[in-house]
Scaffold this motif. Structure first.
Motif, PDB file in Angstrom:
ATOM      1  N   THR A 205      -3.643  -0.084   5.014  1.00 43.88           N
ATOM      2  CA  THR A 205      -2.846   0.914   4.270  1.00 43.88           C
ATOM      3  C   THR A 205      -3.041   2.336   4.784  1.00 43.88           C
ATOM      4  OG1 THR A 205      -4.297   1.577   2.451  1.00 43.88           O
ATOM      5  CG2 THR A 205      -3.134  -0.503   2.189  1.00 43.88           C
TER       6      THR A 205
ATOM      7  N   VAL C 206      -1.173   7.629  -0.311  1.00 44.48           N
ATOM      8  CA  VAL C 206       0.072   7.266   0.351  1.00 44.48           C
ATOM      9  C   VAL C 206       0.172   8.018   1.687  1.00 44.48           C
ATOM     10  CG1 VAL C 206       2.573   7.381   0.243  1.00 44.48           C
ATOM     11  CG2 VAL C 206       1.289   6.627  -1.744  1.00 44.48           C
ATOM     12  N   TYR C 208       2.359  10.398   3.273  1.00 48.23           N
ATOM     13  CA  TYR C 208       3.561  10.289   4.103  1.00 48.23           C
ATOM     14  C   TYR C 208       3.400  11.051   5.421  1.00 48.23           C
ATOM     15  CZ  TYR C 208       6.054   8.612  -0.012  1.00 48.23           C
ATOM     16  OH  TYR C 208       6.461   7.900  -1.087  1.00 48.23           O
TER      17      TYR C 208
ATOM     18  N   TRP D 197      12.546  -0.349   1.154  1.00 50.21           N
ATOM     19  CA  TRP D 197      11.602  -0.098   2.248  1.00 50.21           C
ATOM     20  C   TRP D 197      10.708   1.077   1.905  1.00 50.21           C
ATOM     21  CZ3 TRP D 197       8.879  -2.011   5.765  1.00 50.21           C
ATOM     22  CH2 TRP D 197       8.368  -1.250   6.828  1.00 50.21           C
ATOM     23  N   TRP D 198      11.297   2.121   1.323  1.00 50.11           N
ATOM     24  CA  TRP D 198      10.496   3.255   0.870  1.00 50.11           C
ATOM     25  C   TRP D 198       9.533   2.782  -0.221  1.00 50.11           C
ATOM     26  CZ3 TRP D 198      10.346   4.889  -4.222  1.00 50.11           C
ATOM     27  CH2 TRP D 198       9.506   5.980  -4.452  1.00 50.11           C
ATOM     28  N   VAL D 200       8.282  -0.186  -0.932  1.00 48.64           N
ATOM     29  CA  VAL D 200       7.159  -1.001  -0.458  1.00 48.64           C
ATOM     30  C   VAL D 200       6.121  -0.118   0.225  1.00 48.64           C
ATOM     31  CG1 VAL D 200       6.476  -2.746   1.227  1.00 48.64           C
ATOM     32  CG2 VAL D 200       8.417  -3.155  -0.242  1.00 48.64           C
ATOM     33  N   THR D 202       5.494   2.944  -0.214  1.00 47.05           N
ATOM     34  CA  THR D 202       4.812   3.842  -1.153  1.00 47.05           C
ATOM     35  C   THR D 202       3.875   3.074  -2.076  1.00 47.05           C
ATOM     36  OG1 THR D 202       6.657   5.366  -1.121  1.00 47.05           O
ATOM     37  CG2 THR D 202       5.172   5.518  -2.997  1.00 47.05           C
ATOM     38  N   THR D 204       2.472   0.178  -1.818  1.00 47.47           N
ATOM     39  CA  THR D 204       1.285  -0.387  -1.178  1.00 47.47           C
ATOM     40  C   THR D 204       0.397   0.724  -0.623  1.00 47.47           C
ATOM     41  OG1 THR D 204       2.455  -0.568   0.916  1.00 47.47           O
ATOM     42  CG2 THR D 204       2.508  -2.494  -0.509  1.00 47.47           C
ATOM     43  N   THR D 205       0.809   1.981  -0.784  1.00 42.69           N
ATOM     44  CA  THR D 205       0.098   3.183  -0.282  1.00 42.69           C
ATOM     45  C   THR D 205       0.005   3.214   1.237  1.00 42.69           C
ATOM     46  OG1 THR D 205      -2.226   2.493  -0.223  1.00 42.69           O
ATOM     47  CG2 THR D 205      -1.352   3.120  -2.363  1.00 42.69           C
ATOM     48  N   VAL D 206       0.848   2.449   1.926  1.00 39.55           N
ATOM     49  CA  VAL D 206       0.846   2.534   3.380  1.00 39.55           C
ATOM     50  C   VAL D 206       1.406   3.899   3.810  1.00 39.55           C
ATOM     51  CG1 VAL D 206       1.836   1.620   5.513  1.00 39.55           C
ATOM     52  CG2 VAL D 206       0.947   0.064   3.800  1.00 39.55           C
ATOM     53  N   GLY D 207       2.585   4.238   3.297  1.00 43.37           N
ATOM     54  CA  GLY D 207       3.137   5.577   3.535  1.00 43.37           C
ATOM     55  C   GLY D 207       3.310   5.944   4.985  1.00 43.37           C
ATOM     56  N   TYR D 208       4.177   5.208   5.711  1.00 44.91           N
ATOM     57  CA  TYR D 208       4.393   5.548   7.123  1.00 44.91           C
ATOM     58  C   TYR D 208       4.879   6.980   7.295  1.00 44.91           C
ATOM     59  CZ  TYR D 208       4.247   0.546   8.119  1.00 44.91           C
ATOM     60  OH  TYR D 208       3.861  -0.739   8.251  1.00 44.91           O
ATOM     61  N   GLY D 209       5.757   7.410   6.401  1.00 51.74           N
ATOM     62  CA  GLY D 209       6.313   8.745   6.540  1.00 51.74           C
ATOM     63  C   GLY D 209       7.659   8.744   7.239  1.00 51.74           C
ATOM     64  N   ASP D 210       8.268   7.572   7.446  1.00 46.78           N
ATOM     65  CA  ASP D 210       9.616   7.562   8.030  1.00 46.78           C
ATOM     66  C   ASP D 210      10.674   7.844   6.973  1.00 46.78           C
ATOM     67  OD1 ASP D 210       8.939   5.169   6.880  1.00 46.78           O
ATOM     68  OD2 ASP D 210      10.193   3.958   8.169  1.00 46.78           O
ATOM     69  N   ALA D 226       4.601   6.386  -7.886  1.00 46.71           N
ATOM     70  CA  ALA D 226       3.352   6.135  -7.157  1.00 46.71           C
ATOM     71  C   ALA D 226       2.192   5.981  -8.138  1.00 46.71           C
ATOM     72  CB  ALA D 226       3.079   7.259  -6.167  1.00 46.71           C
ATOM     73  N   ILE D 230       1.001   2.010  -8.399  1.00 49.11           N
ATOM     74  CA  ILE D 230      -0.164   1.623  -7.611  1.00 49.11           C
ATOM     75  C   ILE D 230      -1.101   0.745  -8.422  1.00 49.11           C
ATOM     76  CG2 ILE D 230      -2.269   2.599  -6.646  1.00 49.11           C
ATOM     77  CD1 ILE D 230      -0.377   4.822  -5.518  1.00 49.11           C
TER      78      ILE D 230
END
Lengths: 298, 298, 298, 298
Positions: A205, C206, C208, D197-198, D200, D202, D204-210, D226, D230
């Motif tokens: 994560t 998170v 971002y 996609w946003w 999921v 957020t 899962t707290t992955v938060g790629y930032g795309d 969030a 969470i």
């Protein structure tokens, strides 16, 4: 006289949990030097500071290494005062192979190697960074490191299983993602090992955002992998936390029972050693019985 | 009469858990003012709003500070009604040094300082933001803050150990990453302290994505560090959660035993104080016995 | 005859945990319709699909709303068969105010409102999205929702306390970061509310990466806030998980004791109602006693 | 003689927990081949390596598939030695349908399919990646997989409930965000599935930032989602960790009671089968009684 001096020095070098003036002062001095040493390594990496205080850093390094070398030599010389390390050569080698002695050596090697062997620049940087590991010397004085090590030790089998499972999951996730995204992003997902970087960042994560799926299939797979995989990747943290809390509880309730942690082999080994010492007349019958009781944890 | 007035005011200022009309109303008024005050600080930071409602904000600030100053002065004046803070000067100083009184002071200082000392702009902003800390005044009325503080207190030793370990892990991770990435990204990993920013973002799994390894060695190290380190960085959350849950359980089962939390030193100190009050004739024998029973938690 | 019909319909509309043919079939039909309905709302939002299958979607919407309206009207008509909702008007209003009836209404409103009131486009979109909440109708058929609601209910006080603490922590973190970064990034950290976006993204981990500190002071603050704050923000998840697990355990061990969850007020209210029914001759003495035993959970 | 040979081979193919020379060696050989096979798939995906070592990879693939095919054929031939799979055709089909036999088949299919059917390039890549799933063959030799499977099995109902709840939460969050951000970012939030996609990333707290909200309403919604979501998304990790830890505890305390996991149907089935074997004279009375005791876990 010589034996007495050795024994006194040996005692002084051991940690002193109960304050007794000089001994306790020595402990704090060594600990402060270790911390200062790490602090200096960190600061030296900052260009501006490295240049400005170059002479101070050199002086401090020389001082540190002198103290640590003296400490190491003294420990090596006096270790034979401990019945467990009898024998001028064999005993000292055995002592040098204990984890704490290896850490002591590790802490001085980064100073000594560049003095002995000429090295290229990149290697010198690596060597200097090794000094950071000198902080492991703190392990001798801290029961926290003890608790961490024991928490890991106690669950090491489970943790190993989990890490294998995580590795397998990682390979699965990366393979699937490589298949889904290779054509759309041949740069980011150029191979399965490359896709593993995405998988690690996602399943922990962390999610830097340097690689992420862009195809619908990739996003679907990514979402499912994230949902399922995070439960697996949260396992080691959960297992470790509960093992650590149990160690804390044990310490608190006072039933620490350190000797009981010894394996039967260790006990047999220790008994044998003291038995031979008794036969050689080095220790009396009573001393032997007292040691035996201590070893068996009674 | 004067003493009686002081005692009545003292009682009014203390929180009123059981609703009794006026007292409870006063509690709610102060709490609302604290919340409104924080809300105003937050809104004032928005440029548009700050300009548009400037006069309202100034009026509200004046009102707040007036109430809080009066409250603080009254508390300081009447605190001597509490046997624990006997003594016109010494008692009041001792009261002023209690955490809650310091928070009360902290809540009015940001209003008073700019009136007394002329400051440059940047410092004024800092001072105004300090008003946000006025919300700690809520601690007097909320048993939640109590539970949080006690949960931390009870595990403070363990939490301190963990934070030291995290710091060491942070230095290790940063040093390794600095070594691996310095040549490829001299900007982002310019020094070990710079690499620490990466390490914090990774090990807490925040992962902003402003710095991340790009070399194969860096990615491998980053992955391993993430896998291992996250278990360590999840520790404090786990320890704190379990400590908090235990506090909740304790409160629920009703065995709160607040007095039992007093240290023996505190008890001895309180008994001594009441004993001297009895000898001075300030309190009767019965009053003394009642206080004693209360102190000993019977 | 009329009363009997009403009572039969009432029974048919209630969930049938034990399969009994027609009743169970009706449950499954309604559940499938709810899920299909949500699925359609999701698909309708995709432009291509919305255009291509426009006529199908309209037909499905009409069918859904017809079924849901009939279901709602039947429920409202027959609810008086339940002694708890006696009274042609008062009883029905009381029924209409129960959470499940409100959800039923919520599920049909998005169909009906646009038919009655002419609305602008943006509002229509909002109304159509409201149909997603129709899935809450599932709550009637699922004991999972029951368990989730009870897990939250049981810890609601603790969860409220934690959320307040999180809010305070959020304001603190944002204020500090606003102070540290405002001059360097007047865009991203333009005000405290703007800084809160950073704080939420960081404290929930998170991250971002759209806003992050860039000044040394901001990075230091950010690191410390992340380390400390994450422990606090992990609290609600921990509390909720343990509450949920306890509900699961309770259900498993069979000691569900639903009636015991009733508050004394609810019990008094129910007893009173049945008592008046007995006096009015609507139910016999034995029926009254049976109900009483049921209410008191014996 | 034929029967004896079959029985001996059957025994050799089963895992050998207690080392007995040849048998144990065979286990380790198969395990090493499985791991090497996965390793090769991963390496083959790297372009440079694939070209350079093409001939080695082909040779290794041929060797692997030969061994795995022989292993599979032998297992299929000898499985009738197990009373549970009596019957030349029916028994073998029943064996082929067991999970472990299916995995064995899955491990050789990726080698065989391309030899039999001509395929286009993309499909070939998919088939080759399937070889990664060969690692599931390890499940036969590892009790870790056992523990993971049982931990999931034991909580499968709860985990199913949670995943349904997560799905519902996901639809809610996506719908709300789609409504809030569609006008500002018609690209990123083009539809509810796109908004998922946003959601999921957020929750899962992955938060790629795309993708992240940019409107004030979207940021507010995002923050609230969030904070609330969470807790829900942390549930499966918590439930799974506690189930896994219980399995670990059970294994440790030695009360593994595997037979007790058998359902009454399984027990009845097994007893019936052995009973018919006894009547057919294939096993003696004593053998039957021993099997019965084993089945009933006595």
């Amino acid at each position: 006289m010589y034996r007495q001096l050795k024994s006194t020095i040996y005692e002084s070098l051991e940690p002193h949990p109960v304050s007794d003036g000089a001994g306790r002062f020595f402990d704090i001095f060594i600990m402060a030097l270790i911390v200062a040493n790490v602090f200096v390594v960190v600061l030296e990496s900052v260009d501006g500071i490295a240049l400005q205080y170059a002479s101070f850093f050199i002086a401090f390094d020389l001082f540190s290494v002198t103290v640590f070398v003296i400490e190491y030599v003294l420990r090596l010389w006096t270790c034979t005062a401990n019945p467990a390390f009898r024998g001028a050569v064999v005993g000292r080698l055995r002592y040098a192979a204990t984890p704490l002695a290896l850490v002591d050596l590790l802490a001085i090697l980064p100073f000594l190697i560049p003095m002995i062997i000429p090295l290229d620049l990149r290697f010198i940087r690596a060597i200097r960074l090794m000094r950071v590991f000198g902080i492991l010397k703190m392990g001798r004085y801290s029961y926290a490191s003890d608790m961490l090590v024991r928490a890991i030790n106690r669950e090491k089998e489970v943790i190993a299983i989990i890490f294998c499972s995580l590795l397998i999951l990682l390979v699965f996730a990366s393979s699937l993602m490589y298949y889904a995204e290779y054509e759309a992003q041949p740069e980011a997902f150029s191979s399965i090992p490359a896709a593993m970087w995405w998988a690690v960042a996602t399943l922990t994560t962390v999610g830097y955002g340097d690689v992420y799926p862009i195809t619908p299939l990739g996003k679907l797979l990514g979402g499912v992998i994230a949902l399922i995989g995070i439960g697996m990747f949260a396992l080691p943290a959960g297992v470790f936390t509960s093992a650590f809390m149990e160690e804390v509880q044990k310490r608190r309730s006072g039933c620490e029972e350190r000797p009981a942690v010894r394996t039967p082999e260790e006990i047999a080994d220790l008994l044998e050693r003291f038995s031979s010492l008794k036969q050689a007349g080095s220790i009396s019958e009573e001393e032997f019985l007292a040691q035996k009781r201590r070893i068996l944890g009674k």
